[in-house]
Design a protein around this motif. Structure first.
Motif, PDB file in Angstrom:
ATOM      1  N   LEU A 176      -9.675  17.174 -10.693  1.00 38.66           N
ATOM      2  CA  LEU A 176      -8.462  17.241 -11.520  1.00 38.66           C
ATOM      3  C   LEU A 176      -8.279  18.642 -12.111  1.00 38.66           C
ATOM      4  CD1 LEU A 176      -8.657  13.808 -13.410  1.00 38.66           C
ATOM      5  CD2 LEU A 176      -6.989  14.485 -11.658  1.00 38.66           C
ATOM      6  N   LYS A 177      -9.396  19.308 -12.433  1.00 35.57           N
ATOM      7  CA  LYS A 177      -9.297  20.683 -12.953  1.00 35.57           C
ATOM      8  C   LYS A 177      -8.742  21.615 -11.886  1.00 35.57           C
ATOM      9  CE  LYS A 177     -12.067  24.267 -15.181  1.00 35.57           C
ATOM     10  NZ  LYS A 177     -13.423  24.669 -15.669  1.00 35.57           N
ATOM     11  N   GLU A 178      -9.237  21.405 -10.642  1.00 34.24           N
ATOM     12  CA  GLU A 178      -8.721  22.208  -9.530  1.00 34.24           C
ATOM     13  C   GLU A 178      -7.234  21.914  -9.321  1.00 34.24           C
ATOM     14  OE1 GLU A 178      -9.398  22.741  -4.700  1.00 34.24           O
ATOM     15  OE2 GLU A 178     -10.729  21.445  -5.879  1.00 34.24           O
ATOM     16  N   LEU A 179      -6.831  20.654  -9.451  1.00 34.96           N
ATOM     17  CA  LEU A 179      -5.423  20.291  -9.294  1.00 34.96           C
ATOM     18  C   LEU A 179      -4.567  20.948 -10.360  1.00 34.96           C
ATOM     19  CD1 LEU A 179      -3.248  18.479  -7.940  1.00 34.96           C
ATOM     20  CD2 LEU A 179      -3.861  16.674  -9.574  1.00 34.96           C
ATOM     21  N   SER A 180      -5.099  21.066 -11.573  1.00 31.06           N
ATOM     22  CA  SER A 180      -4.314  21.646 -12.675  1.00 31.06           C
ATOM     23  C   SER A 180      -3.953  23.097 -12.397  1.00 31.06           C
ATOM     24  CB  SER A 180      -5.101  21.534 -13.984  1.00 31.06           C
ATOM     25  OG  SER A 180      -5.334  20.186 -14.317  1.00 31.06           O
ATOM     26  N   HIS A 181      -4.845  23.865 -11.722  1.00 29.81           N
ATOM     27  CA  HIS A 181      -4.528  25.260 -11.403  1.00 29.81           C
ATOM     28  C   HIS A 181      -3.318  25.349 -10.458  1.00 29.81           C
ATOM     29  CE1 HIS A 181      -7.977  26.695 -13.532  1.00 29.81           C
ATOM     30  NE2 HIS A 181      -8.878  26.098 -12.722  1.00 29.81           N
ATOM     31  N   GLY A 182      -3.354  24.569  -9.393  1.00 34.59           N
ATOM     32  CA  GLY A 182      -2.212  24.595  -8.471  1.00 34.59           C
ATOM     33  C   GLY A 182      -0.958  24.076  -9.129  1.00 34.59           C
ATOM     34  N   LEU A 183      -1.066  23.038  -9.982  1.00 38.91           N
ATOM     35  CA  LEU A 183       0.091  22.484 -10.670  1.00 38.91           C
ATOM     36  C   LEU A 183       0.685  23.505 -11.627  1.00 38.91           C
ATOM     37  CD1 LEU A 183       1.962  20.160 -11.492  1.00 38.91           C
ATOM     38  CD2 LEU A 183       0.170  19.346 -13.046  1.00 38.91           C
ATOM     39  N   GLY A 184      -0.206  24.230 -12.313  1.00 38.17           N
ATOM     40  CA  GLY A 184       0.301  25.234 -13.265  1.00 38.17           C
ATOM     41  C   GLY A 184       1.108  26.307 -12.561  1.00 38.17           C
ATOM     42  N   ARG A 185       0.658  26.760 -11.401  1.00 43.03           N
ATOM     43  CA  ARG A 185       1.408  27.792 -10.677  1.00 43.03           C
ATOM     44  C   ARG A 185       2.782  27.289 -10.271  1.00 43.03           C
ATOM     45  NH1 ARG A 185      -3.752  28.561  -8.414  1.00 43.03           N
ATOM     46  NH2 ARG A 185      -3.156  27.344  -6.553  1.00 43.03           N
ATOM     47  N   CYS A 186       2.848  26.033  -9.788  1.00 41.74           N
ATOM     48  CA  CYS A 186       4.140  25.485  -9.371  1.00 41.74           C
ATOM     49  C   CYS A 186       5.094  25.371 -10.564  1.00 41.74           C
ATOM     50  CB  CYS A 186       3.933  24.115  -8.726  1.00 41.74           C
ATOM     51  SG  CYS A 186       5.444  23.282  -8.214  1.00 41.74           S
ATOM     52  N   LEU A 187       4.585  24.921 -11.713  1.00 37.69           N
ATOM     53  CA  LEU A 187       5.435  24.777 -12.895  1.00 37.69           C
ATOM     54  C   LEU A 187       5.935  26.129 -13.377  1.00 37.69           C
ATOM     55  CD1 LEU A 187       3.373  22.054 -14.834  1.00 37.69           C
ATOM     56  CD2 LEU A 187       5.499  21.701 -13.549  1.00 37.69           C
ATOM     57  N   THR A 188       5.060  27.145 -13.309  1.00 37.23           N
ATOM     58  CA  THR A 188       5.465  28.486 -13.751  1.00 37.23           C
ATOM     59  C   THR A 188       6.534  29.050 -12.823  1.00 37.23           C
ATOM     60  OG1 THR A 188       3.261  28.865 -14.682  1.00 37.23           O
ATOM     61  CG2 THR A 188       4.613  30.805 -14.219  1.00 37.23           C
ATOM     62  N   ASP A 189       6.327  28.867 -11.495  1.00 30.79           N
ATOM     63  CA  ASP A 189       7.321  29.383 -10.531  1.00 30.79           C
ATOM     64  C   ASP A 189       8.669  28.731 -10.719  1.00 30.79           C
ATOM     65  OD1 ASP A 189       5.358  30.979  -9.498  1.00 30.79           O
ATOM     66  OD2 ASP A 189       4.884  29.650  -7.790  1.00 30.79           O
ATOM     67  N   ARG A 190       8.702  27.475 -11.164  1.00 31.74           N
ATOM     68  CA  ARG A 190       9.979  26.775 -11.329  1.00 31.74           C
ATOM     69  C   ARG A 190      10.469  26.784 -12.778  1.00 31.74           C
ATOM     70  NH1 ARG A 190       9.832  21.365  -7.456  1.00 31.74           N
ATOM     71  NH2 ARG A 190       9.107  22.423  -5.531  1.00 31.74           N
ATOM     72  N   HIS A 191       9.729  27.531 -13.612  1.00 26.97           N
ATOM     73  CA  HIS A 191      10.125  27.668 -15.022  1.00 26.97           C
ATOM     74  C   HIS A 191      10.177  26.305 -15.702  1.00 26.97           C
ATOM     75  CE1 HIS A 191      11.105  31.843 -14.082  1.00 26.97           C
ATOM     76  NE2 HIS A 191      11.885  31.385 -13.066  1.00 26.97           N
ATOM     77  N   LEU A 192       9.123  25.535 -15.468  1.00 33.47           N
ATOM     78  CA  LEU A 192       9.012  24.219 -16.075  1.00 33.47           C
ATOM     79  C   LEU A 192       7.887  24.227 -17.086  1.00 33.47           C
ATOM     80  CD1 LEU A 192       9.316  22.012 -12.847  1.00 33.47           C
ATOM     81  CD2 LEU A 192      11.062  22.353 -14.608  1.00 33.47           C
ATOM     82  N   PRO A 193       7.938  23.365 -18.078  1.00 30.08           N
ATOM     83  CA  PRO A 193       6.878  23.329 -19.090  1.00 30.08           C
ATOM     84  C   PRO A 193       5.573  22.840 -18.469  1.00 30.08           C
ATOM     85  CG  PRO A 193       8.370  21.480 -19.376  1.00 30.08           C
ATOM     86  CD  PRO A 193       9.013  22.376 -18.368  1.00 30.08           C
ATOM     87  N   GLN A 194       4.465  23.295 -19.024  1.00 25.36           N
ATOM     88  CA  GLN A 194       3.158  22.905 -18.542  1.00 25.36           C
ATOM     89  C   GLN A 194       2.847  21.477 -18.979  1.00 25.36           C
ATOM     90  OE1 GLN A 194       1.105  24.800 -16.520  1.00 25.36           O
ATOM     91  NE2 GLN A 194       2.898  26.184 -16.454  1.00 25.36           N
ATOM     92  N   VAL A 195       2.190  20.737 -18.068  1.00 25.82           N
ATOM     93  CA  VAL A 195       1.790  19.358 -18.355  1.00 25.82           C
ATOM     94  C   VAL A 195       0.321  19.213 -18.004  1.00 25.82           C
ATOM     95  CG1 VAL A 195       4.111  18.460 -17.937  1.00 25.82           C
ATOM     96  CG2 VAL A 195       2.440  18.556 -16.054  1.00 25.82           C
ATOM     97  N   ASP A 196      -0.274  18.125 -18.488  1.00 26.31           N
ATOM     98  CA  ASP A 196      -1.673  17.825 -18.203  1.00 26.31           C
ATOM     99  C   ASP A 196      -1.755  16.534 -17.385  1.00 26.31           C
ATOM    100  OD1 ASP A 196      -2.708  19.990 -19.597  1.00 26.31           O
ATOM    101  OD2 ASP A 196      -2.571  18.907 -21.514  1.00 26.31           O
ATOM    102  N   VAL A 197      -2.542  16.552 -16.284  1.00 24.62           N
ATOM    103  CA  VAL A 197      -2.862  15.348 -15.503  1.00 24.62           C
ATOM    104  C   VAL A 197      -4.200  14.852 -16.018  1.00 24.62           C
ATOM    105  CG1 VAL A 197      -3.298  14.407 -13.232  1.00 24.62           C
ATOM    106  CG2 VAL A 197      -1.592  16.211 -13.512  1.00 24.62           C
ATOM    107  N   TYR A 198      -4.220  13.680 -16.634  1.00 24.96           N
ATOM    108  CA  TYR A 198      -5.402  13.251 -17.358  1.00 24.96           C
ATOM    109  C   TYR A 198      -6.108  12.055 -16.719  1.00 24.96           C
ATOM    110  CZ  TYR A 198      -2.066   9.837 -19.165  1.00 24.96           C
ATOM    111  OH  TYR A 198      -1.100   8.882 -19.270  1.00 24.96           O
ATOM    112  N   SER A 199      -5.653  11.539 -15.591  1.00 22.81           N
ATOM    113  CA  SER A 199      -6.334  10.393 -14.980  1.00 22.81           C
ATOM    114  C   SER A 199      -6.266  10.515 -13.463  1.00 22.81           C
ATOM    115  CB  SER A 199      -5.706   9.070 -15.420  1.00 22.81           C
ATOM    116  OG  SER A 199      -4.450   8.896 -14.799  1.00 22.81           O
ATOM    117  N   VAL A 200      -7.116   9.712 -12.844  1.00 21.70           N
ATOM    118  CA  VAL A 200      -7.147   9.726 -11.371  1.00 21.70           C
ATOM    119  C   VAL A 200      -5.934   9.023 -10.780  1.00 21.70           C
ATOM    120  CG1 VAL A 200      -9.646   9.922 -11.203  1.00 21.70           C
ATOM    121  CG2 VAL A 200      -8.598   7.649 -11.420  1.00 21.70           C
TER     122      VAL A 200
END
Length: 583
Positions: A201-225
């Protein structure tokens, strides 16, 4: 003689028509059932085909989700082809072959499906694609223990639940749809991410953060499987669908190294004759049902009509037969078919029965008459002797013996006829020279011929040999000879001639007597029949001799005929086989 039945009136034709109607009914019903059955069979075959195609797709998609390449898929493809009977071909996105049940075969115009466990086209990631979320054995055991603790806790409260394992190895507690409310909290943190899952999930958060930044979207947290997400407290806003797209994109990027690349799936059937397809709409079914009902009604009606027309005269015949206690009575049935012919035969039987009854009464009267005369004579002479009116001298005793002999002769003749009618007439046949037997008969009747002043002649050609009962043969010729002597006037002649023709023995007894009228000739072999009704037994015999002769000849397998010319004489011809026929 009955007339032939017209074809259209024949019972066979009527029954055939009824059978044709029933056959039509059966064919219509069979056709409907066959069509209905074929439709269901085709539908079932289609369902099986769809189920098989779905299984092929799901199995190969699961393979792609669990492997980082298509290496080793050949065995799976071949196994699926053998089980489903389908031709399976798997190619890369650019058409390069990966595996096939029939290599080199022609592919359909377009693929049946695209195998992509990451769901780039469908938008759904296959749950079997777990990649880095695959639990280690240690994490699996620990998490399983927590899930079972919760399961036990729920069961203690009477709550139905089960434990299921996900492709990643994670155990999940699932509650039944209807359950009582929990009295205590049964959470043992079995749904908390393990160390393996936290790292993924930590690895997923890095890729998710880049996508959100590229689309100018607010950062979110994925907290479960389950990959559910939530906004960070200081960054709320933006489109939730865009955020979910980034989550899915990040998941695909994370899983891509762990799954096989997208592939094309081609499915086809082996070459075989086309199967006819029956389709029955509701309207067609109603039409078939209506037509079948009409044919059934017509068949039943026709059967009833034909049956009643058949049964009515048969009942009349049955009633007439039941009422005929002593003899059948004629029935009034005038039909030109088999039943009409049966009624005609029944009426003929009734007429013959009436004639037979009349003959029986006549015969009984004749027998009584024939027996009465000698019995009366014997009784009268005995009564006269008893009363002293006549002396019982030798002449009277001789007369009584002669009368009793005549009586015994009549009784013996009747016994012979009874045996012949019952088929119990015994013959002791053996091979004899006929000349010897005819000489014996001739000598036995020579005295009677001399008394009547009749000459006897015997002519035997080639002394034939035949299988006969000697006593019965002498009886046959003796009866004919006695009859000829009685009907030949003084100065006349009776000749006996014997010869063989082919395999038959032929014996003629010819006389120069008074002859027999043409109207009387058919009756000469009838019992107690006499051409001259005025004759008495003393002058005309018992009237049974010719009847007995015919019965004895028939018992030998032959027959006897008579030919006569009034005023010139008569000839009786006996014809019987020279060899005894096996019974």
């Amino acid at each position: 003689m009955s007339r032939p039945v017209a074809p259209h009136r024949s019972l066979v034709v009527r029954l055939l028509g009824t059978s044709v109607l029933i056959v039509i009914l059966s064919v219509a019903t069979a056709a409907w059932l066959a069509a209905k059955t074929a439709t269901r069979a085709v539908q079932a075959e289609r369902g099986q085909s769809l189920a098989g195609d779905s299984r092929i797709y799901d199995t190969l998609l699961g393979f792609a989700a669990a492997h980082d390449s298509w290496n080793g898929v050949e065995l799976t493809v071949q196994h699926l082809g053998d089980e489903t009977g389908r031709q399976i071909t798997l190619t890369t996105a650019d058409g390069q072959p990966i595996a096939a049940t029939h290599p080199g075969g022609k592919l359909p115009g377009r693929p049946s499906a695209v195998l992509d466990p990451l769901g780039a086209t469908t938008g759904v990631i296959d749950p079997r694609a777990v990649g880095p979320y695959q639990l280690t054995e240690r994490d699996r055991s620990a998490q399983r223990a927590q899930a079972e603790k919760r399961l036990n806790c729920l069961h203690e409260q009477g709550i139905e639940a089960t434990v299921a394992e996900r492709p990643s190895g994670r155990s999940v507690v699932r509650l039944a749809e209807r359950n009582p409310r929990q009295r205590q909290n049964c959470s043992f943190r079995e749904d908390a991410p393990t160390q393996t899952e936290l790292a993924a999930l930590k690895e997923l958060s890095h890729g998710l953060g880049r996508c959100l930044t590229d689309r100018h979207l607010p950062q979110v947290d994925v907290y479960s499987v389950d990959f559910t997400w939530q906004y960070r407290p200081d960054n709320i806003g933006g489109s939730s669908q865009d955020i979910q797209d980034c989550v899915d994109r990040a998941r695909r990027d994370q899983l891509r190294p762990y799954v096989a690349p997208s592939a094309r799936l081609y499915l086809s059937s082996p070459a075989r004759p086309p199967t006819p397809v029956f389709e029955l709409s509701s309207a067609s079914t109603l039409r078939i049902a209506g037509a079948t009902a009409f044919v059934l009604l017509a068949a039943v009606t026709a059967t009833l009509v034909v049956g009643m027309r058949l049964v009515r005269p048969l009942r009349a015949l049955t009633t007439a037969a039941d009422r005929a206690v002593h003899r059948p009575a004629p029935v009034a049935i005038t039909r030109n078919d088999e039943i009409g012919r049966l009624a005609g035969a029944f009426n003929d039987l009734a007429a013959r029965s009436e004639r037979s009854e009349e003959q029986r009464r006549t015969m009984v009267n004749d027998i009584a008459h024939e027996l009465r005369s000698p019995l009366t004579n014997i009784r009268n002479w005995l009564t006269a002797g008893q009363d002293g009116l006549a002396e019982l001298d030798q002449d009277l005793v001789g007369l009584l013996l002669e009368e009793s002999g005549l009586l015994q002769h009549i009784i013996d003749d009747l016994a012979d006829l009874a045996d012949a009618d019952a088929g119990t007439l015994a013959l002791n046949r053996d091979s004899y020279f006929i000349a010897d037997l005819l000489v014996q008969v001739s000598e036995a009747h020579r005295g009677a011929a001399e008394r009547w002043e009749v000459s006897l002649g015997l002519d035997v050609t080639a002394d034939p040999e035949a299988a006969v009962d000697p006593a019965r043969f002498r009886q046959i010729v003796g009866n004919l000879l006695a009859n000829a002597i009685r009907h030949t006037p003084a100065g006349g002649r009776v000749d006996i001639r014997a010869r063989t023709e082919a395999d038959d023995l032929v014996v003629d007894v010819a006389d120069t007597g008074e002859g027999i009228a043409a109207t009387d000739l058919p009756h000469v072999f009838d019992r107690f029949w006499r051409a001259d009704k005025a004759r008495t037994p003393a002058t005309g015999g018992s009237g049974l001799g010719l009847s007995i002769a015919r019965k004895l000849v028939q018992a030998h397998g032959g027959d006897i005929t008579a030919a006569s010319t009034p005023g010139m004489g008569s000839t009786f011809t006996v014809r019987m086989p020279t060899r005894a026929t096996p019974e």
